[in-house]
Design a protein around this motif. Structure first.
Motif, PDB file in Angstrom:
ATOM      1  N   UNK A 118     -39.381 -19.458 -16.816  1.00 25.67           N
ATOM      2  CA  UNK A 118     -40.414 -18.502 -16.435  1.00 25.67           C
ATOM      3  C   UNK A 118     -39.887 -17.150 -15.975  1.00 25.67           C
ATOM      4  N   UNK A 119     -38.582 -16.987 -15.945  1.00 24.02           N
ATOM      5  CA  UNK A 119     -37.990 -15.727 -15.480  1.00 24.02           C
ATOM      6  C   UNK A 119     -37.819 -14.757 -16.644  1.00 24.02           C
ATOM      7  N   UNK A 120     -37.587 -13.502 -16.290  1.00 24.23           N
ATOM      8  CA  UNK A 120     -37.136 -12.534 -17.292  1.00 24.23           C
ATOM      9  C   UNK A 120     -35.616 -12.491 -17.182  1.00 24.23           C
ATOM     10  N   UNK A 144     -30.751 -24.313 -21.651  1.00 24.56           N
ATOM     11  CA  UNK A 144     -30.774 -24.298 -20.181  1.00 24.56           C
ATOM     12  C   UNK A 144     -32.185 -24.170 -19.611  1.00 24.56           C
ATOM     13  N   UNK A 145     -33.119 -23.715 -20.407  1.00 23.07           N
ATOM     14  CA  UNK A 145     -34.467 -23.523 -19.898  1.00 23.07           C
ATOM     15  C   UNK A 145     -35.276 -22.646 -20.824  1.00 23.07           C
ATOM     16  N   UNK A 146     -36.455 -22.239 -20.307  1.00 17.89           N
ATOM     17  CA  UNK A 146     -37.343 -21.416 -21.138  1.00 17.89           C
ATOM     18  C   UNK A 146     -37.770 -20.184 -20.354  1.00 17.89           C
ATOM     19  N   UNK A 147     -36.983 -19.114 -20.462  1.00 15.26           N
ATOM     20  CA  UNK A 147     -37.362 -17.873 -19.784  1.00 15.26           C
ATOM     21  C   UNK A 147     -38.664 -17.325 -20.357  1.00 15.26           C
ATOM     22  N   UNK A 148     -39.337 -16.516 -19.535  1.00 15.02           N
ATOM     23  CA  UNK A 148     -40.558 -15.839 -20.027  1.00 15.02           C
ATOM     24  C   UNK A 148     -40.184 -14.809 -21.082  1.00 15.02           C
ATOM     25  N   UNK A 149     -39.045 -14.173 -20.893  1.00 14.77           N
ATOM     26  CA  UNK A 149     -38.549 -13.187 -21.858  1.00 14.77           C
ATOM     27  C   UNK A 149     -37.042 -13.066 -21.683  1.00 14.77           C
TER      28      UNK A 149
END
Ligand SMILES: O=P(O)(O)OC[C@H]1O[C@H](OP(=O)(O)OP(=O)(O)O)[C@H](O)[C@@H]1O
Ligand SMILES: O=c1cc[nH]c(=O)[nH]1
Length: 222
Positions: A118-120, A144-149
Motif C-alpha cells: 500500500x505504500x508508494x 516482497x509485497x504490493x505497493x500502491x505505486x
C-alpha cells in the motif's frame, strides 16, 4: 559589485580519471530538487518508502529521505522519520544476466518496518542505463509485497535503454556513448577523495575500462 550573471562552469577534464560532470555541490542540489519533486508529485511524504539499490542507491536514498524530512517540517506536519522510510533492495538474484556474472555477491534486502504494501515505493539508484537493474528491482518488489505505486529516482540517466523503463525523477540527463562508463563517487561508499577533500562526491565519465567492460555495458550488463 557583481559584474552580472554567473558564468556556467565547464566540465573539468581530468585525463587519468575522466571528466567530472557533476561536483559534490551539483549532486547536493540535484538531490534537493528531486526531494521537492517527490513531495510535489505525491502531495507530501505520507506513505513513502525509499528503496535504494546497492551499492550507491542506498546512501542516495538516505540523503533523499533526510531532505524529505527537512522539506516536510515537523512530524505533526507530516514529516517522515528519515530512518523509518528507507530500505535497500538487492536485485542480484532477479537479474537476467546472472549467467554472465556468476560471481556477483548477493547483498542485503532490508525493508522499513512499515513494509511496502500500500505504500508508494521510490526506487533510488545512482545510474540508469539499460534499465535491466530496474527491471530486476520490479521483480524483487513483487516478491516482497504490493505497493500502491512504484516510482524511480536516478541521479544520472545516461540513456541507452534496452527496456521500456523511464525514471520519474532525474538528477541529470547525461548523453553518453556506449563506449563510455559513468562512475558515481559518494563519500559514504568511497570515502574521502584522493585530494583529501571532506566529500568525495562526484559523477565522472570516462572511457569504458576494457573491451570486455565496454561490451558488457553495451549489452546492458551493469
Ligand atoms: O541500467 P543498467 O544497465 O542496469 O545499469 C545501471 C546499474 O549499474 C550500476 O550498478 P552495478 O551493477 O554496476 O553495481 P554497483 O552499484 O554495485 O556498482 C548502477 O549502480 C545501476 O544499478
Ligand atoms: O556507465 C554505467 C553503466 C552502468 N552502470 C554504471 O554505474 N555506469
Amino acid at each position: 559589485m557583481s559584474s552580472g550573471a554567473a558564468v556556467p562552469t565547464p566540465p573539468v577534464p581530468t585525463p587519468e580519471v575522466g571528466t567530472v560532470v557533476l561536483t559534490a555541490a551539483d549532486i547536493s542540489r540535484a538531490l534537493t530538487r528531486i526531494a521537492h519533486e517527490i513531495v510535489e508529485r505525491n502531495k507530501g511524504a505520507h506513505d513513502l518508502v525509499l528503496l535504494g539499490i546497492p551499492t550507491r542507491g542506498v546512501p542516495l536514498a538516505t540523503r533523499l529521505a533526510e531532505r524529505l524530512a527537512a522539506i516536510e517540517g515537523s512530524p505533526a506536519d507530516g514529516a517522515p522519520d528519515p530512518h523509518a522510510i528507507v530500505g535497500e533492495l538487492d536485485v542480484t538474484m532477479y537479474r537476467d544476466d546472472l549467467h554472465r556474472h556468476p560471481t556477483r555477491t548477493i547483498g542485503a534486502t532490508r525493508l522499513p518496518a512499515s513494509g511496502i504494501d500500500g505504500k508508494v515505493v521510490v526506487l533510488v539508484d545512482d545510474v540508469l542505463y539499460s534499465g535491466r537493474t530496474i527491471r530486476a528491482a520490479l521483480d524483487a518488489i513483487s516478491d516482497l509485497g504490493r505497493p500502491r505505486a512504484v516510482q524511480l529516482a536516478a541521479l544520472v540517466d545516461r540513456g541507452h535503454r534496452e527496456l521500456p523503463i523511464r525514471p520519474d525523477f532525474v538528477g541529470k540527463n547525461l548523453p553518453t556513448s556506449t563506449s563510455e562508463r559513468v562512475s558515481v563517487r559518494l563519500a559514504e561508499i568511497d570515502g574521502a577523495s584522493a585530494a583529501g577533500d571532506a566529500s568525495a562526491d562526484a559523477v565522472v565519465i570516462r572511457p569504458a575500462p576494457s573491451p570486455t567492460g565496454a561490451a558488457e555495458d553495451g549489452e546492458g550488463g551493469a
